[in-house]
Design an enzyme around this catalytic site. Structure first.
Site, PDB file in Angstrom:
ATOM      1  N   SER A 118      36.006  21.374  24.491  1.00 52.67           N
ATOM      2  CA  SER A 118      35.297  22.038  24.610  1.00 52.67           C
ATOM      3  C   SER A 118      33.539  21.134  24.514  1.00 52.67           C
ATOM      4  O   SER A 118      33.428  20.904  25.836  1.00 52.67           O
ATOM      5  CB  SER A 118      34.618  23.390  23.881  1.00 52.67           C
ATOM      6  N   ASP A 121      31.122  10.638  33.721  1.00 54.77           N
ATOM      7  CA  ASP A 121      30.916  10.818  35.860  1.00 54.77           C
ATOM      8  C   ASP A 121      29.943  10.606  36.428  1.00 54.77           C
ATOM      9  O   ASP A 121      29.794  10.237  37.344  1.00 54.77           O
ATOM     10  CB  ASP A 121      31.217  12.646  36.168  1.00 54.77           C
ATOM     11  N   LYS A 143      40.258  21.923  26.069  1.00 55.79           N
ATOM     12  CA  LYS A 143      39.823  23.093  25.948  1.00 55.79           C
ATOM     13  C   LYS A 143      38.481  22.967  26.790  1.00 55.79           C
ATOM     14  O   LYS A 143      37.987  23.144  27.084  1.00 55.79           O
ATOM     15  CB  LYS A 143      39.333  23.887  24.517  1.00 55.79           C
TER      16      LYS A 143
END
Length: 751
Positions: free
Chosen positions: A468, A479, A493
């Site tokens: 999460s 990224d 998740k």
């Protein structure tokens, strides 16, 4: 402020006229639903069917899912119910929706009461089996994981299952050297304790189990939190409570002090010690003492917690006193207690790189915590994961570390805003995560604060337990090309939860508490448009997977949301790691090929996978002794090598080839050799032979010592991650072109 959570969660209207079949027998003291619980169920259903991200009507189809999950929640290992028990409630399979809508939860409670009856019967039978003799020469085995097994067809099949289960418990103690009397006494007491703890479950527990069978039938991360569970959830998020500062546990019928928090009222008093038994609690300076012997631990804790600056009195039986020893009454004033064990912590690990020494700062973050209420009130020093990490980064800067590793292993998530703000410590400005709600509207959560708390190289260590909020942070760092992601694929998740307080819908003059609903309201996406849902974050450099992906992680759920993608956000990468990752991976592979610790870990993982796959354990004593002897010989050889390399500060390395000689040398090391002594304890603790006992059956001091030793044992994966970051530092310092691509933020690249 939104209280949005990204956590891995760690739970009729059928009447006679509706044709519901009730069991022939129920528990001796059946539990019944309370009026506020039927209210809580109906209000929860209204929210779930209208506002959930995956809104599903509460109908017959959902009822069937609830029915199956409820039985699984009660008896997941198929050890208590037989098929006939399930079948007798068959009429309820498609009518649990009516149970909730008509505010009649009699059938779910009847199912539980039958479970309680079967629970007592099974352990009663287990205690009878202890009076018999087992044939340990027989060639038979026991299936210890029965989650995917069928319900036993009849009582004969169930009794055979329990015979093998008890035989295995007996054999474990027998292999540990216990005689028959000691084994019988230990197991009889254990099974009696099981029955005692089960009898302490109340209607709130039963209702929570049933409601979670409903909520988790929609998707895995929606939960109902009863009033007490809701309070504990809030404490876990803010990492503080108002109390005296003792960690408690149940041993036999006593509430025992397991830990005293330094600086707390209990710690400052000097009157409470580890091992002391709390047998009574009184409120205020003169309130009557209530005996708590035999109480549930959470009921005792509820008595001890209270408003800040209020007084609580404890009736304490000292650790060293016998059961008839002299009691002491201790008065303490409650204060705000910080749960520092769950706060971010730092350490510095050093790695030799030729003649150079690389210093890597490690920040361990167990959860993404925030005291929402304190922040809402504008308190200056509210508890926050980001604020704590920022402070630690400042300290690491002053200590001149070369690289920073954020350890998010087993960090199950927490506050969404903390994940965004923590990312902002490592990037200048920009989007961090995207959210899509049930209507398809996409919002972008961004870091809007200029500047970085750390502009040097960074790594993130993850495992299957990183979920999460951890995945949001790791994905954003990846990224942006801001740092290396190291470890195993994360949990997967990719959903956002919000808390719905059901108390505002309570009816009646006394306004009973209804609890809270932790409900999935959105899905989050990476800034590159993909999602971590189901697939998790894939590390740049992979370490051995410790967890079983088939039984742990989002992909293990049968109703998890699918992987999908949306349009990428607009962002500018902060670095480019494509060139350096293969170089680091090559060095990593070469190093671990020579690292015995790493190879041992891989062997252990392979063995664990093999055992899980076989899912059988022999009940033949000769076979088990051979397995145990093989394992002990393997452990001793490892222990000898590790101990031989445990060199005291200032001593010369020990060069010993023979494992037995190495072990003798290490064990006979002079007392001043503190590091050797610590290593001995750590290795012995980590490789403890199975003694057949459960944690509360060992002495408290011995159990705490073993836990400390295991904690101090070498962390092979952390050490390798640190070596990878040290390699990165070496490459960046010798190649300014590479450094400028990897770390365009940094102003001292190559120095």
């Amino acid at each position: 402020m939104k209280k949005q959570m990204l956590l891995v969660t760690l739970a009729l209207s059928l009447s006679v006229q509706a044709g519901a079949a009730l069991p022939e027998k129920v528990a001796d003291t059946p539990l019944k639903p309370l009026a506020q619980q039927t209210q809580a169920a109906i209000w929860a259903s209204r929210f779930l069917s209208r506002y959930h991200y995956k809104a599903v009507p509460l109908d017959d189809a959902m009822s069937e899912k609830i029915f199956d999950r409820y039985f699984k929640s009660l008896d997941g290992e198929k050890l208590f119910f037989v098929q006939a028990d399930v079948d007798q409630f068959g009429a309820a399979r498609s009518r649990l929706d009516d149970a909730i809508n008509n505010e009649n939860l009699s059938v779910p409670f009847a199912i539980y009461n039958l479970y309680q009856q079967r629970f007592n019967e099974r352990f009663g039978y287990a205690r009878e089996l202890l009076k018999t003799k087992f044939d340990f020469a027989a060639d038979e085995s026991y299936q210890y994981d029965r989650e995917k097994a069928e319900w036993p067809k009849n009582e004969a099949e169930m009794r055979e299952l329990w015979r093998k289960r008890i035989k295995n418990d007996w054999l474990r103690l027998k292999l540990a050297g216990k005689d028959d009397k000691a084994i019988r006494d230990t197991l009889d007491k254990r099974y009696d304790n099981y029955m005692g703890r089960s009898r302490k479950l109340n209607n709130e527990d039963v209702f929570q189990i049933f409601m979670n069978a409903y909520t988790m039938s929609i998707e895995p991360h929606t939960n109902y939190l009863g009033p007490r569970a809701s309070e504990n959830f809030d404490i876990a998020m803010r990492l503080s409570l108002e109390g005296i500062g003792c960690v408690l546990q149940t041993r036999d019928e006593y509430t025992v002090v397991r830990e005293v928090v330094p600086g707390s009222p209990a710690g400052l008093s000097g009157k409470i010690k580890v091992g002391d038994r709390i047998v009574g609690v009184g409120q205020g300076e003169s309130g009557a003492l209530t005996e708590v012997l035999g109480w549930r631990i959470d009921d005792v804790v509820a008595q001890i917690r209270g408003a800040k600056d209020s007084t609580v009195r404890l009736d304490v039986l000292p650790a060293e006193a016998g059961v008839d020893g002299k009691h002491t009454v201790i008065a303490l004033v409650r204060k705000k207690i910080s749960m520092e064990e769950q706060s971010a912590k730092k350490s510095i690990l050093e790695v030799r790189d030729g003649t150079a020494k690389r210093r890597v700062g490690v920040i361990s973050l167990p959860t993404f915590y925030q005291d929402f209420e304190a922040r809402r009130k504008g308190e200056r020093d509210f508890k926050s994961a980001t604020r704590d990490v920022a402070r630690l980064l400042g300290e690491l800067k002053k200590e001149k570390v070369d690289n920073v590793l954020i350890d998010l292993r087993n960090n199950g998530g927490g506050s969404l805003s903390e994940a965004v703000e923590l990312t902002g410590l490592f990037i200048d400005k920009g989007p961090v995560v995207q959210q899509r709600n049930a209507e398809g509207k996409v919002e972008i959560e961004s870091d809007n604060n200029a500047g970085l708390a750390w502009d040097g190289p960074v790594g993130v260590l993850i495992n299957r337990g990183s979920a999460s909020a951890s995945e949001i942070f790791a994905a954003a760092i990846q990224d942006y090309g801001r740092g290396l992601i190291i470890g195993e694929a994360s949990f997967g998740k990719g959903t956002v939860q919000t808390l719905v307080n059901l108390d505002r819908f309570a009816q009646g003059d006394k306004a009973p508490r209804l609890g809270e609903l932790k409900m999935t309201v959105a899905q989050f996406f990476r800034i590159n448009g993909g999602t971590t849902q189901l697939r998790g974050v894939t590390p740049d450099i992979k370490l051995p997977a410790m967890a079983d992906g088939d039984s742990f992680g989002e992909s293990s759920y049968d109703n998890a949301l699918p992987w999908t993608s949306i349009k990428p956000a607009v962002y500018i990468t902060a670095g480019e790691l494509k060139e350096i990752v293969p170089m680091l991976d090559k060095r990593h592979e070469a190093r671990v090929a020579k690292d015995k610790d790493f190879q041992y870990l891989q062997e252990d993982i392979a063995l664990a996978k093999k055992i899980r796959k076989e899912n059988l354990i022999s009940l033949n004593e000769t076979v088990r002794r051979k397995e145990r002897d093989t394992q002990e010989a393997r452990s001793k050889l490892r222990e000898a090598r590790l101990l031989a390399n445990a060199v005291p500060s200032g001593d010369d390395p020990v060069k010993i080839a023979d494992p037995k000689e190495a072990l003798n040398h290490a064990l006979s090391a002079k007392p001043a050799s503190g590091k050797v002594a610590a290593r001995v304890a750590a290795v012995k603790g980590a490789a403890r032979t199975d003694d057949g006992l459960q944690a509360d059956e060992r002495g408290l001091a011995a159990e705490l010592d073993a836990e400390k030793a295991a904690k101090n044992a070498k962390d092979v994966l952390l050490n390798e991650a640190v070596h990878i970051l040290a390699d990165e530092v070496g490459l960046l310092k010798t190649d300014t072109r590479l450094a400028s691509r990897v770390l365009p933020y940094a102003v001292d690249v190559g120095k």
